[in-house]
Scaffold this active site. Structure first.
Site, PDB file in Angstrom:
ATOM      1  N   HIS A  62       0.847  -1.203   0.000  1.00  0.00           N
ATOM      2  CA  HIS A  62       0.000   0.000   0.000  1.00  0.00           C
ATOM      3  C   HIS A  62       0.881   1.251   0.000  1.00  0.00           C
ATOM      4  O   HIS A  62       1.230   1.786   1.051  1.00  0.00           O
ATOM      5  CB  HIS A  62      -0.896  -0.035   1.243  1.00  0.00           C
ATOM      6  CG  HIS A  62      -2.057   0.915   1.178  1.00  0.00           C
ATOM      7  ND1 HIS A  62      -3.281   0.618   1.718  1.00  0.00           N
ATOM      8  CD2 HIS A  62      -2.190   2.146   0.639  1.00  0.00           C
ATOM      9  CE1 HIS A  62      -4.121   1.631   1.525  1.00  0.00           C
ATOM     10  NE2 HIS A  62      -3.472   2.575   0.876  1.00  0.00           N
ATOM     11  N   HIS A 181     -11.125   0.496   0.483  1.00  0.00           N
ATOM     12  CA  HIS A 181     -10.806   1.474   1.527  1.00  0.00           C
ATOM     13  C   HIS A 181     -12.099   1.776   2.267  1.00  0.00           C
ATOM     14  O   HIS A 181     -12.973   2.460   1.738  1.00  0.00           O
ATOM     15  CB  HIS A 181     -10.271   2.764   0.898  1.00  0.00           C
ATOM     16  CG  HIS A 181      -8.817   2.711   0.584  1.00  0.00           C
ATOM     17  ND1 HIS A 181      -8.275   1.777  -0.240  1.00  0.00           N
ATOM     18  CD2 HIS A 181      -7.789   3.474   1.017  1.00  0.00           C
ATOM     19  CE1 HIS A 181      -6.966   1.975  -0.314  1.00  0.00           C
ATOM     20  NE2 HIS A 181      -6.640   3.007   0.440  1.00  0.00           N
ATOM     21  N   ASN A 268      -5.989   9.505   6.846  1.00  0.00           N
ATOM     22  CA  ASN A 268      -7.259   8.818   6.688  1.00  0.00           C
ATOM     23  C   ASN A 268      -6.996   7.331   6.511  1.00  0.00           C
ATOM     24  O   ASN A 268      -6.304   6.973   5.571  1.00  0.00           O
ATOM     25  CB  ASN A 268      -7.991   9.366   5.453  1.00  0.00           C
ATOM     26  CG  ASN A 268      -9.465   9.030   5.450  1.00  0.00           C
ATOM     27  OD1 ASN A 268      -9.960   8.384   6.379  1.00  0.00           O
ATOM     28  ND2 ASN A 268     -10.161   9.435   4.412  1.00  0.00           N
ATOM     29  N   ASP A 295       1.042   2.595   3.723  1.00  0.00           N
ATOM     30  CA  ASP A 295       0.218   3.688   3.197  1.00  0.00           C
ATOM     31  C   ASP A 295       1.072   4.955   3.031  1.00  0.00           C
ATOM     32  O   ASP A 295       0.623   6.070   3.327  1.00  0.00           O
ATOM     33  CB  ASP A 295      -1.009   3.966   4.076  1.00  0.00           C
ATOM     34  CG  ASP A 295      -2.088   4.752   3.320  1.00  0.00           C
ATOM     35  OD1 ASP A 295      -1.916   5.005   2.113  1.00  0.00           O
ATOM     36  OD2 ASP A 295      -3.092   5.124   3.947  1.00  0.00           O
ATOM     37  N   HIS A 299       3.159  14.148   0.603  1.00  0.00           N
ATOM     38  CA  HIS A 299       2.520  15.440   0.306  1.00  0.00           C
ATOM     39  C   HIS A 299       3.567  16.536   0.434  1.00  0.00           C
ATOM     40  O   HIS A 299       4.507  16.419   1.234  1.00  0.00           O
ATOM     41  CB  HIS A 299       1.370  15.710   1.265  1.00  0.00           C
ATOM     42  CG  HIS A 299       0.190  14.809   1.053  1.00  0.00           C
ATOM     43  ND1 HIS A 299      -0.598  14.864  -0.070  1.00  0.00           N
ATOM     44  CD2 HIS A 299      -0.328  13.802   1.815  1.00  0.00           C
ATOM     45  CE1 HIS A 299      -1.548  13.950   0.006  1.00  0.00           C
ATOM     46  NE2 HIS A 299      -1.406  13.279   1.140  1.00  0.00           N
TER      47      HIS A 299
HETATM   48  O1  DOR Z   1      -4.280   9.512   4.499  1.00  0.00           O
HETATM   49  C1  DOR Z   1      -4.474   9.072   3.382  1.00  0.00           C
HETATM   50  N1  DOR Z   1      -3.763   9.502   2.318  1.00  0.00           N
HETATM   51  N2  DOR Z   1      -5.407   8.135   3.217  1.00  0.00           N
HETATM   52  C2  DOR Z   1      -5.781   7.704   2.006  1.00  0.00           C
HETATM   53  O2  DOR Z   1      -6.620   6.863   1.933  1.00  0.00           O
HETATM   54  C3  DOR Z   1      -5.182   8.300   0.797  1.00  0.00           C
HETATM   55  C4  DOR Z   1      -3.856   8.850   1.067  1.00  0.00           C
HETATM   56  C5  DOR Z   1      -3.311   9.749   0.000  1.00  0.00           C
HETATM   57  O3  DOR Z   1      -3.454   9.456  -1.183  1.00  0.00           O
HETATM   58  O4  DOR Z   1      -2.690  10.761   0.352  1.00  0.00           O
HETATM   59 ZN    ZN Z   2      -4.545   4.384   0.872  1.00  0.00          ZN
END
Ligand code: DOR
Ligand code: ZN
Length: 418
Positions: A62, A181, A268, A295, A299
């Site tokens: 992930h 999800h 999330n 995950d 960013h």
């Molecule tokens: O925190 C998250 N960031 N949860 C997700 O499901 C998507 C992910 C993202 O793409 O930044």
């Molecule tokens: Zn995700």
């Protein structure tokens, strides 16, 4: 001429083959040749793994490498390097790129780019749904034939139960996994309104019922709540073909870290109560949770340095995953080492049918070497990732991958990606 690599004197942990012993591993070109005590081979390059742990190459099912469309956050090259730094040899990338991976053209481009970069085994998932309203089922057979490793609508739930049911049946027919999800999103709430219960619990229970009704299988992405985990535990005890994963942050950080770290802790699913964090650890130990996945969600600073409501969700994790898990779970005797390794190797390989996860002769020589006792401090400025959004910055950790070998090539050594 063959190329031989001989890894000597390490403690080999290979859960799938029931091995936990001091053994040598001989690699011939890109393949595992043999695993035995006291191998000797003239002309082999020697790697001394005394006091080190040798595992199958770690797998992260992930990750967000953001290509195409958001290469300012990460791309397949920097994501692959970050994976190597973290000890990972195989990853599955999520399809919430820009545009979404909901057609064969984009999917094939991503896979091709992964091969061109050629540093790790890079797989891509594809979306479950397509269309402006995400109300059409993707052509699962076509996308599988184009190379999709699994199907997921990252960042969004599949809101229509009939569509989810169809997806489960199609995935079953095509022998491929769905990984929904179970979370809400602005887009989902614009259609369903706010749900009366926690979205994770709502969607997990709905999907368990659909799996039971259709006799299909399903892997839940990042579970974070005790109640959804309990529902999964009961479903598994009934023999349903359900598996699930958890992230390192949901195993270690509770909601109080939101105050401490601000939007770096916005993710999330959100960080949860301490009792949920403890429940995740219990679930890992008792086998309810099969997989740990980062995950890894890069960013930019600009996307994170906003007021809480506007800041982007997600944290990076692929370079800290192993160190954080070893420090906080293994060294604190919460999870045994071999259990942790299984959740990062043979379990994800089995669930997603990847040619990895065990060290059997004839397999691709994907290997991670770990120094369980190496003390180090996280420094986001040293990351291979383009992004810096880690709440674990400056954490003092114990345990680190010290070598990553992919198809017989040393790709990371002592923290340096080669
Ligand atoms: O925190 C998250 N960031 N949860 C997700 O499901 C998507 C992910 C993202 O793409 O930044
Ligand atoms: Zn995700």
């Amino acid at each position: 001429m063959h190329n031989y690599l001989l890894i000597k004197n390490g403690r080999v942990i290979d859960h799938a083959n029931n091995i936990d012993a001091k053994l040598d591993i001989l690699i011939k070109n890109d393949t595992i040749d043999s695993i035995a005590p006291n191998i000797s081979k003239k002309d082999a390059t020697l790697i001394d793994a005394s006091n080190l742990i040798i595992t199958p190459g770690l797998i992260d099912v992930h990750t967000h490498f953001r290509e195409p469309g958001e290469e300012q956050k990460e791309d397949i090259y920097t994501g692959s390097r970050a994976a190597l730094a973290g000890g990972f040899t195989s990853v599955i990338c999520e399809p919430n790129t820009k545009p979404r991976i909901d057609n064969s053209d984009i999917l094939k481009k991503v896979i091709k780019r992964g091969k061109e970069v050629g540093l790790i085994n890079l797989y891509s998932s594809a979306c479950i749904t397509t269309g402006d309203k995400h109300n059409q089922l993707i052509n699962i057979r076509e996308l599988k034939d184009s190379g999709a490793a699994m199907f997921t609508d990252d960042g969004d739930p599949v809101i229509y139960p009939e569509l989810m049911q169809k997806a489960l049946i199609e995935a079953q027919k095509n022998k491929i996994m769905l990984s929904p999800h179970c979370e809400s999103s602005n887009w989902a709430e614009s259609i369903t309104g706010k749900l009366n219960e926690e979205p994770e619990i709502f969607y997990v229970k709905r999907d368990i019922a659909l799996v039971e009704k259709t006799n299909t299988s399903l892997h839940f992405a990042h579970i974070s709540l005790e109640e959804s985990l309990n529902a999964i535990r009961i479903a598994k005890s009934k023999g349903l073909n359900i598996t699930c994963e958890v992230t390192p942050h949901h195993l270690i950080l509770d909601k109080s870290y939101e105050k401490k770290y601000g939007t770096l802790a916005k993710v999330n699913p959100a960080l949860r109560k301490i009792s949920d964090v403890k429940a995740m650890q219990d679930g890992l130990r008792d086998g309810t949770i099969d997989v740990i996945a980062s995950d890894h969600a890069p960013h930019t600073k600009a996307d994170k340095d906003l007021v809480w409501e506007k800041a982007a969700c997600g944290m990076i994790g692929i370079e800290t995953s192993l160190g954080v898990l070893l420090s906080e779970l293994v060294h604190k005797n919460i999870i045994p080492l071999n259990v942790l390794i299984a959740k990062l190797t043979c379990n994800p390989a089995r669930i997603f049918n990847l040619p990895a996860g065990h060290l059997t002769p004839g397999m691709p020589a994907d290997i991670t070497i770990i120094d369980l006792n190496k003390e180090w401090a996280v420094d986001v400025n040293k990351f291979e990732s383009k992004s810096r959004n880690s709440p674990f910055d400056k954490w003092k950790l114990k345990g680190k991958p010290v070598m990553t070998i992919v198809k017989g090539k040393i790709r990371m050594k002592d923290g340096i990606v080669l």
